[in-house]
Design a protein around this motif. Structure first.
Motif, PDB file in Angstrom:
ATOM      1  N   LEU A 394       0.930  -1.204  -0.105  1.00 45.45           N
ATOM      2  CA  LEU A 394      -0.118   0.051   0.081  1.00 45.45           C
ATOM      3  C   LEU A 394       0.887   1.095  -0.069  1.00 45.45           C
ATOM      4  CD1 LEU A 394      -2.912  -0.951   2.288  1.00 45.45           C
ATOM      5  CD2 LEU A 394      -3.087  -1.111  -0.093  1.00 45.45           C
ATOM      6  N   THR A 395       2.050   1.169   0.659  1.00 38.71           N
ATOM      7  CA  THR A 395       2.822   2.426   0.777  1.00 38.71           C
ATOM      8  C   THR A 395       3.275   2.671  -0.902  1.00 38.71           C
ATOM      9  OG1 THR A 395       3.636   1.591   2.744  1.00 38.71           O
ATOM     10  CG2 THR A 395       5.136   3.149   1.451  1.00 38.71           C
ATOM     11  N   LEU A 396       3.581   1.602  -1.607  1.00 39.94           N
ATOM     12  CA  LEU A 396       3.973   1.716  -2.977  1.00 39.94           C
ATOM     13  C   LEU A 396       2.993   2.494  -3.617  1.00 39.94           C
ATOM     14  CD1 LEU A 396       5.401  -0.918  -5.132  1.00 39.94           C
ATOM     15  CD2 LEU A 396       3.977   0.564  -5.961  1.00 39.94           C
ATOM     16  N   LEU A 397       1.864   1.948  -3.511  1.00 36.40           N
ATOM     17  CA  LEU A 397       0.677   2.642  -4.332  1.00 36.40           C
ATOM     18  C   LEU A 397       0.475   4.236  -3.737  1.00 36.40           C
ATOM     19  CD1 LEU A 397      -2.030  -0.359  -4.404  1.00 36.40           C
ATOM     20  CD2 LEU A 397      -0.259   0.232  -5.917  1.00 36.40           C
ATOM     21  N   ASP A 447      -6.898  10.037   2.150  1.00 37.06           N
ATOM     22  CA  ASP A 447      -6.395  10.746   3.430  1.00 37.06           C
ATOM     23  C   ASP A 447      -5.324   9.902   4.062  1.00 37.06           C
ATOM     24  OD1 ASP A 447      -8.553  12.289   3.644  1.00 37.06           O
ATOM     25  OD2 ASP A 447      -9.965  11.033   5.108  1.00 37.06           O
ATOM     26  N   GLY A 448      -5.100   8.545   3.630  1.00 40.96           N
ATOM     27  CA  GLY A 448      -4.025   7.616   4.122  1.00 40.96           C
ATOM     28  C   GLY A 448      -2.700   8.250   3.198  1.00 40.96           C
ATOM     29  N   ILE A 449      -3.176   8.426   2.103  1.00 41.85           N
ATOM     30  CA  ILE A 449      -2.077   8.677   1.160  1.00 41.85           C
ATOM     31  C   ILE A 449      -1.339  10.002   1.479  1.00 41.85           C
ATOM     32  CG2 ILE A 449      -1.346   9.440  -1.303  1.00 41.85           C
ATOM     33  CD1 ILE A 449      -3.516   7.621  -2.228  1.00 41.85           C
ATOM     34  N   LEU A 450      -2.067  11.026   1.900  1.00 43.65           N
ATOM     35  CA  LEU A 450      -1.602  12.308   2.523  1.00 43.65           C
ATOM     36  C   LEU A 450      -0.741  12.278   3.515  1.00 43.65           C
ATOM     37  CD1 LEU A 450      -4.602  14.747   1.686  1.00 43.65           C
ATOM     38  CD2 LEU A 450      -2.424  14.266   0.066  1.00 43.65           C
ATOM     39  N   LYS A 451      -1.141  11.283   4.324  1.00 41.82           N
ATOM     40  CA  LYS A 451      -0.385  11.163   5.901  1.00 41.82           C
ATOM     41  C   LYS A 451       0.780  10.222   5.462  1.00 41.82           C
ATOM     42  CE  LYS A 451      -4.507  11.195   8.453  1.00 41.82           C
ATOM     43  NZ  LYS A 451      -5.710  10.536   9.174  1.00 41.82           N
ATOM     44  N   ASP A 452       0.926   9.476   4.451  1.00 42.63           N
ATOM     45  CA  ASP A 452       2.216   8.652   4.130  1.00 42.63           C
ATOM     46  C   ASP A 452       3.327   9.500   4.008  1.00 42.63           C
ATOM     47  OD1 ASP A 452       4.074   6.820   3.444  1.00 42.63           O
ATOM     48  OD2 ASP A 452       2.471   5.277   2.604  1.00 42.63           O
ATOM     49  N   SER A 453       4.393   9.521   4.836  1.00 42.65           N
ATOM     50  CA  SER A 453       5.451  10.320   4.550  1.00 42.65           C
ATOM     51  C   SER A 453       6.822   9.367   4.121  1.00 42.65           C
ATOM     52  CB  SER A 453       5.865  11.024   6.002  1.00 42.65           C
ATOM     53  OG  SER A 453       6.022   9.890   7.143  1.00 42.65           O
ATOM     54  N   THR A 454       6.569   8.335   3.609  1.00 41.52           N
ATOM     55  CA  THR A 454       7.687   7.263   3.170  1.00 41.52           C
ATOM     56  C   THR A 454       8.424   8.381   1.963  1.00 41.52           C
ATOM     57  OG1 THR A 454       6.190   5.517   3.196  1.00 41.52           O
ATOM     58  CG2 THR A 454       8.289   5.224   2.075  1.00 41.52           C
ATOM     59  N   SER A 455       9.869   8.191   2.192  1.00 43.20           N
ATOM     60  CA  SER A 455      10.563   8.915   1.326  1.00 43.20           C
ATOM     61  C   SER A 455      10.906   8.210  -0.191  1.00 43.20           C
ATOM     62  CB  SER A 455      12.132   8.946   1.764  1.00 43.20           C
ATOM     63  OG  SER A 455      12.744   8.077   1.983  1.00 43.20           O
ATOM     64  N   LEU A 456      11.401   8.733  -1.002  1.00 40.63           N
ATOM     65  CA  LEU A 456      11.422   8.109  -2.366  1.00 40.63           C
ATOM     66  C   LEU A 456      12.596   6.961  -2.186  1.00 40.63           C
ATOM     67  CD1 LEU A 456      11.479  11.163  -4.781  1.00 40.63           C
ATOM     68  CD2 LEU A 456       9.446   9.497  -4.420  1.00 40.63           C
ATOM     69  N   LEU A 461      13.503   1.140  -2.049  1.00 38.48           N
ATOM     70  CA  LEU A 461      13.675  -0.293  -1.403  1.00 38.48           C
ATOM     71  C   LEU A 461      12.362  -1.178  -1.210  1.00 38.48           C
ATOM     72  CD1 LEU A 461      15.974   1.283   1.437  1.00 38.48           C
ATOM     73  CD2 LEU A 461      16.644  -0.197  -0.542  1.00 38.48           C
ATOM     74  N   ILE A 462      11.415  -0.532  -1.156  1.00 41.44           N
ATOM     75  CA  ILE A 462       9.978  -1.421  -1.237  1.00 41.44           C
ATOM     76  C   ILE A 462       9.837  -1.910  -2.217  1.00 41.44           C
ATOM     77  CG2 ILE A 462       7.505  -1.137  -0.689  1.00 41.44           C
ATOM     78  CD1 ILE A 462       8.060   1.059   1.501  1.00 41.44           C
ATOM     79  N   LYS A 463      10.114  -1.286  -3.513  1.00 46.02           N
ATOM     80  CA  LYS A 463       9.570  -1.638  -4.761  1.00 46.02           C
ATOM     81  C   LYS A 463      10.339  -2.806  -5.055  1.00 46.02           C
ATOM     82  CE  LYS A 463       8.167   2.747  -6.925  1.00 46.02           C
ATOM     83  NZ  LYS A 463       8.392   3.629  -7.793  1.00 46.02           N
ATOM     84  N   ASN A 464      11.759  -2.428  -4.714  1.00 49.30           N
ATOM     85  CA  ASN A 464      12.584  -3.847  -5.059  1.00 49.30           C
ATOM     86  C   ASN A 464      12.204  -5.121  -4.202  1.00 49.30           C
ATOM     87  OD1 ASN A 464      13.941  -1.929  -6.777  1.00 49.30           O
ATOM     88  ND2 ASN A 464      15.702  -1.536  -5.050  1.00 49.30           N
ATOM     89  N   ARG A 465      11.997  -4.859  -3.036  1.00 50.03           N
ATOM     90  CA  ARG A 465      11.883  -6.117  -2.435  1.00 50.03           C
ATOM     91  C   ARG A 465      10.494  -6.660  -2.671  1.00 50.03           C
ATOM     92  NH1 ARG A 465      11.570  -3.533   2.223  1.00 50.03           N
ATOM     93  NH2 ARG A 465       9.167  -3.579   2.411  1.00 50.03           N
ATOM     94  N   LEU A 466       9.535  -5.944  -3.053  1.00 49.20           N
ATOM     95  CA  LEU A 466       8.232  -6.633  -3.382  1.00 49.20           C
ATOM     96  C   LEU A 466       8.365  -7.293  -4.784  1.00 49.20           C
ATOM     97  CD1 LEU A 466       5.553  -3.625  -2.594  1.00 49.20           C
ATOM     98  CD2 LEU A 466       5.792  -5.872  -1.768  1.00 49.20           C
ATOM     99  N   GLU A 467       8.964  -6.729  -5.622  1.00 49.58           N
ATOM    100  CA  GLU A 467       9.185  -7.350  -6.977  1.00 49.58           C
ATOM    101  C   GLU A 467       9.967  -8.774  -6.879  1.00 49.58           C
ATOM    102  OE1 GLU A 467      11.638  -6.839 -11.113  1.00 49.58           O
ATOM    103  OE2 GLU A 467      10.764  -5.011 -10.340  1.00 49.58           O
ATOM    104  N   GLU A 468      11.025  -8.755  -5.883  1.00 52.69           N
ATOM    105  CA  GLU A 468      11.653  -9.759  -5.697  1.00 52.69           C
ATOM    106  C   GLU A 468      10.949 -11.036  -4.964  1.00 52.69           C
ATOM    107  OE1 GLU A 468      15.594 -11.388  -2.961  1.00 52.69           O
ATOM    108  OE2 GLU A 468      15.152  -9.081  -3.573  1.00 52.69           O
ATOM    109  N   ASN A 469       9.960 -10.564  -4.122  1.00 54.12           N
ATOM    110  CA  ASN A 469       9.153 -11.505  -3.434  1.00 54.12           C
ATOM    111  C   ASN A 469       8.197 -11.936  -4.312  1.00 54.12           C
ATOM    112  OD1 ASN A 469      10.681 -11.282  -0.962  1.00 54.12           O
ATOM    113  ND2 ASN A 469       9.099 -10.068   0.136  1.00 54.12           N
ATOM    114  N   GLY A 470       7.559 -11.011  -5.231  1.00 54.73           N
ATOM    115  CA  GLY A 470       6.445 -11.601  -6.171  1.00 54.73           C
ATOM    116  C   GLY A 470       7.208 -12.479  -7.083  1.00 54.73           C
ATOM    117  N   ARG A 471       8.098 -12.274  -7.694  1.00 53.32           N
ATOM    118  CA  ARG A 471       8.863 -13.301  -8.487  1.00 53.32           C
ATOM    119  C   ARG A 471       9.221 -14.664  -7.796  1.00 53.32           C
ATOM    120  NH1 ARG A 471      11.846  -9.843 -13.126  1.00 53.32           N
ATOM    121  NH2 ARG A 471      10.203  -8.511 -13.637  1.00 53.32           N
ATOM    122  N   LEU A 472       9.435 -14.403  -6.614  1.00 53.10           N
ATOM    123  CA  LEU A 472       9.758 -15.731  -5.785  1.00 53.10           C
ATOM    124  C   LEU A 472       8.637 -16.577  -5.623  1.00 53.10           C
ATOM    125  CD1 LEU A 472      11.831 -17.138  -4.062  1.00 53.10           C
ATOM    126  CD2 LEU A 472      11.125 -15.884  -2.141  1.00 53.10           C
TER     127      LEU A 472
END
Length: 553
Positions: A394-397, A447-456, A461-472
């Motif tokens: 959800l953070t990615l989105l 509302d949740g998107i506006l509160k999400d302060s995750t940096s680029l 790192l999240i994108k890389n980990r999710l892609e690796e896990n999805g393929r696994l």
């Protein structure tokens, strides 16, 4: 009431059609009805998100969408419509093109046939699916031009009427994403629409969707938008979910409103409505189809894709949209002959298919289908799904949408004075100014998107980990058993396919005891669309399980 108004107007105009003085601008085709009892009937539904607050749009007037082409629709008497049915209804594109070549059909009366169905069902409050948001006022004229065009070198999509999900840009029709904030959003053609037009497809109109591609509110109904109202499932209006977010694309295909429809998916938004409406839906590999000109959630995961009633049409529609887009960094060119792939599909014999043990134990239709595939010669490998983390999905989105939406608004909105919003925060404020009308189910995800302060940096790192896990998740059984595909149900594993950026093809698998559709979903590795389509066509041909909804034959 609405059907009576429609039929009265129809008879009046037919009786006067020799006159050139008919004024169509005052014809009443649709009157809002009291939908409170219809909404109340769903308040005890077992699924909480099926407990509708309203059915109709409170801001859109169907007359505005349907009047401009009314004079074309009334040119087709019921007798002609019935005569054309066997040549069009539930037929695939090659068959229809054959009828046109042999003189049984023209592109003009093909378009008028679908318009007749749309007007017949959508302008009656007892059958409307609230599926059509806009119609291309020039579509009949464009069809006439194609009838007069002499050309032997034609893509199979030539002259075929196509509907677009209303987050896909199309010149001459607003691109709203179902939101009042974008009600007047004027754009140029999205890249895939340019490709469709280049191949001489006919853009018939726009269809409803889950507002903002179902990334605005938590627990709200699938298929609801402020612009289009509540999309309903033709297999059971108010009984079964439409799936989302490409709800109108799925329902329009089930009801035979066009030859094909284009949906979009971030995670399940093609697979879900295709499954719920017993049609064929393909979520392609990220990059196979351009996303330029499409209202985004995530530039990482978004993709458009074809939704049709059969695999052959799916392959044709896919091929008509492909092409290298310089404005989409993930876009790839392809020379694949998808149609030839499905026409030479062969059999399932010897195909190595992976199946989920837990689904075999919990779903009898899936189990029976797997057994049937085995009898057809497929080699079945049961496996227990690998345990992988989807943390951060959800953070990615959230962060993608926070950044990608302003880019879309700046690049695509033409009438910037009428659409002044440039950020998600501004859209949230716009919605709050009249929350009852604009966001009856709230906007908790926004509302949740506006509160999400995750940096680029954290996001990457999240994108890389999710892609690796999805393929696994998929590669573990695929590599171990050298599988041609993994078989799932509906959109059950759409999230894993999304982050892996793997393609998925869903095909009607049957119907539950209640009558609700259920589908078999084939998943494979990147750019394996030809093989998926071959498998899907072989399964479709061997089983022939799709049945059109009884009330929309």
């Amino acid at each position: 009431m609405n059907k009576l108004i429609y039929l009265f107007g129809l008879l009046l105009i037919i009786s006067c059609k020799e006159s050139k003085e008919i004024d169509y601008s005052s014809v009443v085709l649709w009157e809002p009805y009291n939908d409170s009892s219809e909404a109340a009937a769903n308040q005890e539904h077992e699924k909480s998100r099926m407990r509708f607050k309203l059915i109709q749009s409170r801001v859109s007037d169907k007359n505005e969408s349907f009047r401009p082409l009314y004079h074309e629709v009334v040119k087709m008497p019921e007798s002609e419509y019935e005569q054309l049915k066997p040549y069009i209804l539930e037929q695939d594109i090659p068959t229809i093109q054959g009828h046109i070549k042999e003189g049984r059909l023209t592109y003009e009366n093909l378009v008028r046939f679908f318009l007749y169905r749309i007007y017949h069902f959508e302008l009656d409050s007892s059958t409307t699916l609230h599926t059509i948001i806009a119609l291309n006022v020039n579509v009949v004229e464009e069809a006439r031009e194609l009838d007069n065009l002499i050309s032997e070198d034609r893509h199979p999509i030539f002259g075929m009427p196509i509907l677009l999900k209303d987050n896909i840009g199309a010149a001459g029709m607003n691109t709203t994403a179902g939101s009042i904030a974008l009600k007047d959003n004027e754009t140029e053609d999205a890249f895939i629409v340019e490709q469709l037009k280049k191949n001489k497809a006919l853009i018939l109109g726009k269809v409803n969707l889950s507002e903002w591609a179902y990334y605005m509110c938590n627990g709200c109904p699938l298929g609801y938008s402020a612009i289009g109202g509540q999309t309903l499932n033709p297999y059971g209006r108010g009984l079964y979910e439409t799936g989302g977010s490409s709800s109108g694309s799925g329902t329009s295909m089930a009801a035979n409103y066009a030859i094909g429809a284009v949906g979009t998916e971030t995670s399940g938004s093609i697979l879900s409505p295709s499954s719920q409406n017993s049609v064929v839906g393909l979520k392609p590999t990220i990059g196979l189809l351009s996303r330029t000109g499409i209202v985004p959630i995530s530039s990482t995961l978004d993709t458009p894709g074809p939704m049709t009633r059969n695999v052959v049409d799916n392959a044709i529609l896919l091929s008509a949209m492909t092409g290298k887009d310089k404005d989409d960094k993930k876009s790839v060119g392809t020379n694949e002959d998808y149609l030839n792939a499905v026409l030479n599909a062969g059999t399932l014999k010897g195909k190595r298919l992976g199946v989920f043990k837990d689904l075999l134990e919990t779903d009898s239709i899936y189990k029976n289908t797997v057994n049937r595939l085995g009898k057809l010669g497929a080699i079945i490998f049961e496996f227990t799904e690998p345990e992988v983390s989807m943390d951060g999905f959800l953070t990615l989105l959230n962060i993608d949408m926070k950044n990608d939406l302003p880019e879309y608004l700046n690049a695509n909105v033409q009438n910037k004075k009428e659409i002044p919003m440039r950020t998600l925060e501004e859209i949230v404020k716009f919605n709050l100014a009249d929350s009852l009308l604009r966001i009856p189910y709230g906007q908790s995800i926004f509302d949740g998107i506006l509160k999400d302060s995750t940096s680029l940096e954290e996001l990457q790192l999240i994108k890389n980990r999710l892609e690796e896990n999805g393929r696994l998740f998929f590669d573990t059984p695929m590599d171990k058993h050298q599988l041609d595909a993994i078989l799932s149900i509906n959109n059950y594993h759409a999230g894993y396919a999304a982050v892996a950026k793997y393609p998925a093809l869903t095909i009607p698998m049957g119907y539950k005891e209640t009558g609700e559709p259920i589908s078999l979903t084939f998943i494979s590795k990147q750019f394996q669309e030809p093989n998926l389509l071959k498998l899907g066509r072989a399964f479709e041909t061997a089983t022939n399980l799709r049945k059109p909804p009884k009330a929309y034959k």
